[in-house]
Write an enzyme that holds these catalytic residues in place. Structure first.
Site, short mmCIF file in Angstrom:
data_model
loop_
_atom_site.label_atom_id
_atom_site.label_comp_id
_atom_site.label_asym_id
_atom_site.label_seq_id
_atom_site.Cartn_x
_atom_site.Cartn_y
_atom_site.Cartn_z
CE1 TYR A 166 -0.74 -8.25 11.94
CE2 TYR A 166 1.03 -8.04 10.43
CZ TYR A 166 -0.40 -8.20 10.75
OH TYR A 166 -1.33 -8.56 9.61
CG HIS A 177 -0.38 -9.70 6.21
ND1 HIS A 177 -0.25 -9.92 7.48
CD2 HIS A 177 0.32 -10.91 5.55
CE1 HIS A 177 0.44 -11.00 7.73
NE2 HIS A 177 0.96 -11.69 6.57
CG ASN A 196 -3.91 -1.35 -1.33
OD1 ASN A 196 -4.00 -0.30 -1.84
ND2 ASN A 196 -4.49 -1.56 -0.06
CB ALA A 217 -1.23 -0.19 0.69
CG PHE A 244 1.91 4.86 2.09
CD1 PHE A 244 1.82 4.21 3.32
CD2 PHE A 244 2.18 6.16 2.44
CE1 PHE A 244 1.61 4.69 4.68
CE2 PHE A 244 2.26 6.83 3.66
CZ PHE A 244 1.81 6.08 4.82
CE1 TYR A 245 1.27 0.05 4.16
CE2 TYR A 245 2.73 0.86 5.96
CZ TYR A 245 1.51 0.50 5.44
OH TYR A 245 0.25 0.65 6.24
CE LYS A 247 5.42 8.08 -0.38
NZ LYS A 247 4.64 9.34 -0.17
#
Lengths: 167, 720
Positions: A73, A112, A117, A120, A123-124, A126
């Site tokens: 996490y 989370h 956002n 973010a 970004f993730y 990708k």
């Protein structure tokens, strides 16, 4: 001339306040003393990111053993605003993913994000993260209060099951 | 001459064993044997045994008994060199060097050729800088032990220190000829270089150079060899040859500013271009050297300066060099250069903020600069405007990076410094506190924070801040005193002075003074050590340093504070019962005055009662205390009690004690003479007052404090 060098460094009782400052500036959520006490115990799961020898980013993770799964996490991962788009976030995330890979026993990795956002979320995505669910009113004191759970599965469970099935 | 009372064989053997035990530090055994001799009624008052017993007791820390026994032994046997020698050793261990020298001389009267006594005497003489005595003792040692290397060198050095160079050189040369040299002989090399040093001090430049060339192969310290040769060639007017050597030295170390200067001096470049060429040539061979990039900025001007400083700034800002401003600060004496730098850096700031290049022309040609470059640019500008005294603008520039990157320690240190320069020391402390909390492993920032706290008169907080790094179990102040941390003690003294706590401030000043005394004491062991190791040049350097030790700025600071306080104590003495407060009885109404008097009387009574209690407690403690740790040598110094210090019997005499070293060693500072005037005027010594004014006038005739002294003096003159 290169933009600059990025390195990751350990979080120690000596520099923990730099982490606190960073989180205060980057995140709209505040973390309590217990959070920072725990961060000192997780070893490689908490790192400071140095850009040209200045602390500009950090990551704090923990291992989550809820729901009968072993999951990584990400509690916080952020970079100061002027220093974004330099690839620092990538280096940080790759560090965490590498830990998961080396360990080999993680079911998935998750975190989370506030639903607004977009930066973010992109970004993730990708890195192969997906929106797994939406948690309403996850945040107590900020707007919007809802959060997405972004998750990347490692398929270790399926591999285990398939191996068991074969033998 | 032998003692009056020779021991029979059995007791003699015991006596010899006592000596052995002393040498091997087996003190208990030594005492046992001594007891055996003394229990024999015929030798119960044997002088030498008593003396040895005393010596052993001294090493065990029982000083008072030690003295008793040694004195008894001496009384019983005045003609014994052993007794005198032991007495001398006792005095030496208590640092009473003058007395010790007398004892040794007496011992020598009865045993002229005792090597041990002669050696001990020579050490004391050089410690006390009794150079003539040292020379004579060394001569005797040489006569007795011509086979020992140290005898020759010690004798020669005595003449060297007495500045009788011819004698010194003769001795050294004679000695050198007798030496056989091994292939890589460090000690012989040091001897040669020492001999050369004496030659140079004697002014024999030509002979020195020839000497170096002859013994070139045997000298292993090649760097010293080259540097000395070059200096001598210069002095003999052979600048060209000197320049060749300096250029070689530059190849060895392109970061040595002295070499660059000497190359310039010896090659005498005619114009700026030739001068610059020296640096660019070095840069070709050492492209990453930093000094050759920095030094040309000192003499270039105008457009050439602008080009080079532009390049210098860009590289440093790109890399993120924190001390960039410090490197360039010496240029700020030239307002033209300041203007050029300001223009350039403000230009960077604007350009970086808009499109991430140092200047608009770079667009498309070079890579963009990162955000950290803008941070360092702001950092530089903050320091720049702080230097120019524009505090507000400086704060504007430092607040930008503080907002964007609050994790960087240097930013808060600089912000604090700007506030300090601007006069708000409390805000400065807040910032430094933030800085040190971000990196609690950084002792430098911790010390800076403590210093700022002391400037804000927050003494307790400063102690607690320092305690984060001092040894555990000991109070921070005690540990810092042990470690001779003089910056801390000077700042504390200044803070106490500002708070009006005279006793505490004086304590700190005295502690600093003691450190200097300690450093002078500590050279004692080096006299034998350096002779043995043949590090002669360094040894002479040490002796010369110790001679002028108190010219150090820490001593000046501590002495100044002490003198100022003693002068004010002379003018306004602290009364008994008064708690160092600046209470002024004249400002109180009669009833308040009565109350104050009653309070004072009660306080006096209480103080007297406490003193009685303390005396009893001390007596109890003394009987309880175990003997001192035998490893602690030297006398236990009187404890510095603030209450006692602020009530000196004669404050002006104490002030003069601090003043003396300043008059000798800090005579180039006008403050010394102003302080001297203040002391002498209170003593009414007109001639000394005039002397101080004259000396001060020679240093700086425009000093305002000196001016006041002169007016006061003229007024005094009028009265007479």
């Amino acid at each position: 001339m290169t933009r600059g060098t990025t390195e990751l460094g350990d979080v120690t009782p000596h520099n923990i306040k730099q982490l606190k400052r960073l989180n205060q500036v980057v995140f709209p959520v505040s973390y309590n003393d217990k959070f920072y006490k725990d961060v000192l115990e997780v070893g490689e799961l908490a790192k400071l990111a140095y850009f040209n020898d200045i602390v500009v980013g950090a990551v704090c993770c923990r291992i989550d053993t809820s729901e009968n799964q072993r999951r990584m996490y990400i509690m916080t991962l952020g970079v100061l605003a002027p220093y974004r788009r330099y690839g620092i976030g990538t280096i940080i995330l790759e560090h965490v993913l590498k830990i998961c890979e080396k360990d080999g026993n993680f079911d998935n990795i998750h975190l989370h994000v506030q639903i607004n956002n977009d930066g973010a979320i992109k970004f993730y995505e990708k890195f192969g993260f997906e929106i797994a669910e939406k948690k309403a009113n996850y945040y107590k004191r900020i707007e919007p209060a809802d959060a997405y759970v972004l998750q990347k599965t490692f398929r270790s469970k399926e591999v285990k099951e398939s191996k068991e099935a074969q033998s | 001459m032998p003692t009056n009372n020779p021991l029979p064989p059995k007791e003699n053997a015991l006596f010899k064993r006592i000596l052995k035990c002393y040498e091997q530090k087996q003190y208990k055994n030594g005492l046992k044997f001594a007891k055996q001799i003394l229990s024999n009624p015929k030798y119960a008052e044997h002088g030498e045994t008593l003396a040895m017993k005393g010596l052993t007791l001294n090493c065990m820390g029982r000083k008072e008994e030690a003295y008793e026994f040694v004195r008894r032994g001496l009384r019983n046997d005045l003609k014994s060199h052993v007794c005198w020698h032991v007495y001398g050793l006792l005095q030496r261990s208590d640092r009473k060097y003058d007395e010790a020298i007398k004892c040794y001389r007496n011992a020598l009267k009865w045993d002229k050729d005792n090597l041990q006594i002669l050696r001990d005497l020579s050490l004391l003489q050089i410690q006390m800088r009794d150079l003539e005595g040292y020379r004579d003792t060394r001569y005797q040692l040489l006569v007795l032990r011509p086979g020992q290397r140290a005898s020759w060198i010690g004798y020669a050095m005595a003449y060297h220190l007495l500045k009788e160079y011819e004698m010194a050189l003769n001795i050294l040369e004679e000695f050198r000829k007798t030496q056989t040299v091994k292939p890589y002989d460090y000690e012989h090399s040091e001897l040669l270089l020492y001999q050369n040093m004496v030659m140079r001090e004697a002014g024999l430049d030509k002979e020195s150079l020839e000497f170096l060339e002859t013994h070139d192969q045997q000298i292993v310290d090649k760097l010293a060899l080259q540097e000395t040769k070059a200096v001598l060639l210069s002095k003999l007017g052979q600048d060209q040859k000197a320049a060749v050597i300096y250029k070689e030295l530059l190849m060895r170390n392109p970061e040595n500013a002295a070499y660059f200067k000497l190359v310039e001096d010896t090659t005498n470049p005619e114009n700026v271009e030739e001068r610059l060429k020296i640096y660019t040539d070095t840069l070709e061979k050492f492209p990453r050297a930093s000094l050759p990039k920095r030094l040309p900025l000192n003499f270039l001007t105008g457009e050439a300066f602008r080009k080079r400083v532009d390049q210098y700034l860009r590289i440093a800002l790109h890399k993120g060099v924190p001390p960039l401003f410090i490197n360039l600060r010496s240029l700020y004496r030239d307002p033209e250069k300041v203007r050029i730098i300001e223009e350039l850096v403000l230009g960077y700031e604007e350009s970086l903020g808009t499109n991430e290049y140092f200047s608009p022309e770079d667009e498309g040609k070079l890579e963009k600069e990162s955000a950290s470059v803008l941070l360092w640019t702001h950092y530089y500008l903050a320091q720049h405007f702080d230097q120019l005294g524009q505090t507000k603008r400086a704060l504007e520039f430092i607040n930008k990076p503080v907002e964007s990157t609050p994790t960087l320690v240097e930013l808060f240190v600089l912000k604090g410094r700007i506030y300090k320069h601007g006069g708000d020391i409390h805000e400065a402390v807040v910032n430094l506190d933030e800085a040190q909390s971000l990196d609690t492993a950084d002792r430098f920032v911790n010390s800076k924070c403590a210093k700022y706290m002391l400037r804000a008169n927050m003494v307790k907080e400063a102690e607690d801040m320092c305690a984060k790094f001092t040894r555990e179990g000991v109070s921070a102040v005690e540990n810092l005193n042990e470690m001779q941390c003089m910056w801390f003690q000077c700042e504390c003294a200044a803070a106490y002075q500002r708070l009006g706590k005279w006793g505490d401030a004086l304590k700190k000043s005295h502690e600093v003074d003691r450190h200097f005394s300690e450093i002078i004491e500590d050279q004692f062991d080096f006299h034998t050590y350096c002779m043995r190791k043949m590090t002669l040049r360094a040894y002479v350097g040490l002796l010369r340093l110790e001679d002028v030790l108190r010219n150090h700025k820490f001593y000046f600071r501590a002495a100044k504070i002490a003198i100022q306080i003693y002068i004010s104590l002379h003018d306004h003495p602290v009364l008994d019962g008064e708690q160092d407060e600046k209470a002024n009885a004249e400002n109180l109404t009669p009833s308040e005055f009565k109350k104050l008097r009653n309070k004072q009387r009660k306080a006096l009574k209480k103080a007297a009662q406490e003193k009685e209690k303390q005396k009893e407690q001390d007596k109890k403690d003394q009987s309880k205390t175990k003997p001192q740790d035998p490893d602690v040598d030297g006398p236990k110094e009187e404890e510095l009690l603030p209450e006692k210090l602020c009530r000196p019997a004669s404050p002006l005499d104490q002030a003069i004690r601090f003043l003396r070293p300043l008059q000798t060693l800090a005579a180039s500072k006008v403050e010394t003479h102003v302080l001297a005037y203040e002391i002498y005027s209170r003593k009414g010594k007109l001639l000394l007052m005039l002397q101080s004014i004259k000396r001060g006038y020679r240093v700086d005739k425009n000093d305002p404090h000196l001016h006041i002294c002169m007016i006061k003096f003229l007024q005094t003159g009028k009265i007479y």
